[in-house]
Write a protein that holds these residues in place. Sequence first.
Motif, PDB file in Angstrom:
ATOM      1  N   ALA A 260       1.044  -1.364  -0.200  1.00 49.06           N
ATOM      2  CA  ALA A 260      -0.072   0.320  -0.377  1.00 49.06           C
ATOM      3  C   ALA A 260       1.300   1.094   0.338  1.00 49.06           C
ATOM      4  CB  ALA A 260      -0.819   0.550   1.481  1.00 49.06           C
ATOM      5  N   LEU A 261       1.459   1.293   0.566  1.00 50.03           N
ATOM      6  CA  LEU A 261       2.948   2.431   0.498  1.00 50.03           C
ATOM      7  C   LEU A 261       3.779   2.333  -0.434  1.00 50.03           C
ATOM      8  CD1 LEU A 261       3.981   4.481   2.588  1.00 50.03           C
ATOM      9  CD2 LEU A 261       5.780   2.570   3.503  1.00 50.03           C
ATOM     10  N   LYS A 262       3.745   1.451  -1.012  1.00 57.30           N
ATOM     11  CA  LYS A 262       4.671   1.576  -2.896  1.00 57.30           C
ATOM     12  C   LYS A 262       3.859   2.160  -3.318  1.00 57.30           C
ATOM     13  CE  LYS A 262       7.605  -2.112  -2.478  1.00 57.30           C
ATOM     14  NZ  LYS A 262       7.806  -3.546  -3.324  1.00 57.30           N
ATOM     15  N   ARG A 263       2.258   1.721  -3.755  1.00 59.53           N
ATOM     16  CA  ARG A 263       1.099   2.078  -4.505  1.00 59.53           C
ATOM     17  C   ARG A 263       0.977   4.090  -4.274  1.00 59.53           C
ATOM     18  NH1 ARG A 263      -1.069  -2.776  -3.225  1.00 59.53           N
ATOM     19  NH2 ARG A 263      -2.311  -2.005  -1.895  1.00 59.53           N
ATOM     20  N   SER A 264       0.814   4.407  -3.023  1.00 62.34           N
ATOM     21  CA  SER A 264       1.269   5.531  -2.556  1.00 62.34           C
ATOM     22  C   SER A 264       2.118   5.960  -3.424  1.00 62.34           C
ATOM     23  CB  SER A 264       0.261   5.849  -0.808  1.00 62.34           C
ATOM     24  OG  SER A 264       1.839   5.304  -0.143  1.00 62.34           O
ATOM     25  N   MET A 265       3.237   6.051  -2.952  1.00 61.72           N
ATOM     26  CA  MET A 265       4.399   6.622  -3.333  1.00 61.72           C
ATOM     27  C   MET A 265       4.349   6.718  -4.585  1.00 61.72           C
ATOM     28  SD  MET A 265       7.209   5.243  -0.766  1.00 61.72           S
ATOM     29  CE  MET A 265       8.550   5.905  -1.332  1.00 61.72           C
ATOM     30  N   GLN A 266       4.136   5.155  -5.299  1.00 65.49           N
ATOM     31  CA  GLN A 266       3.940   5.593  -7.306  1.00 65.49           C
ATOM     32  C   GLN A 266       3.170   6.440  -7.070  1.00 65.49           C
ATOM     33  OE1 GLN A 266       3.272   1.789  -7.985  1.00 65.49           O
ATOM     34  NE2 GLN A 266       6.170   1.042  -7.670  1.00 65.49           N
ATOM     35  N   SER A 267       1.964   6.580  -7.003  1.00 69.08           N
ATOM     36  CA  SER A 267       1.203   7.207  -6.938  1.00 69.08           C
ATOM     37  C   SER A 267       1.084   8.915  -6.878  1.00 69.08           C
ATOM     38  CB  SER A 267      -0.558   7.017  -6.340  1.00 69.08           C
ATOM     39  OG  SER A 267      -0.749   7.343  -5.328  1.00 69.08           O
TER      40      SER A 267
END
Length: 152
Positions: free
Chosen positions: A104-111
């Motif tokens: 989830a953190l990776k996705r939020s960072m990517q977004s």
Amino acid sequence: MGEEQTTRVHCMVAEVKQVNLEHLPNWEEKQMFKQFMEDHNTATFPSKKYYSLDAYYRRKLEKEIKRGYKKAGQTERTVFNDEEQRRQEMMRVREKQKEEEVEALKRSMQSGLAQAMKEQAQLREEMAYQYKIGNFEAAAAIQRRLDPDAAV
């Protein structure tokens, strides 16, 4: 009487005699045990199963795996250490939660990174437009905003 032998007695009485040992009086239980010992000593059990339950269930599982009835990971429960199994289960759950949090953190960072890249592209377009119309001060301000370390 050993644990394996007790298990064999219970198993044989339950399956062959169709009797639950826990509901029998002591004298009947002793009589059933005498019959069991007679069969054991004379090797006249009604099935090979009762000579070694572990080997019987292992062969049965191997046959089922060969036939494809069970997957290799699904075995009959033989160890009953509930506390240890619960602890391991909780560890797996915590590890899975941590992995989900990282994802989830990776996705939020990517977004967030994608959003920042879009904003930079818009600022570059705005800077190019300001240069084209001759507003060099606004273009320089945008340039400083895009690259604060570079000398203008």
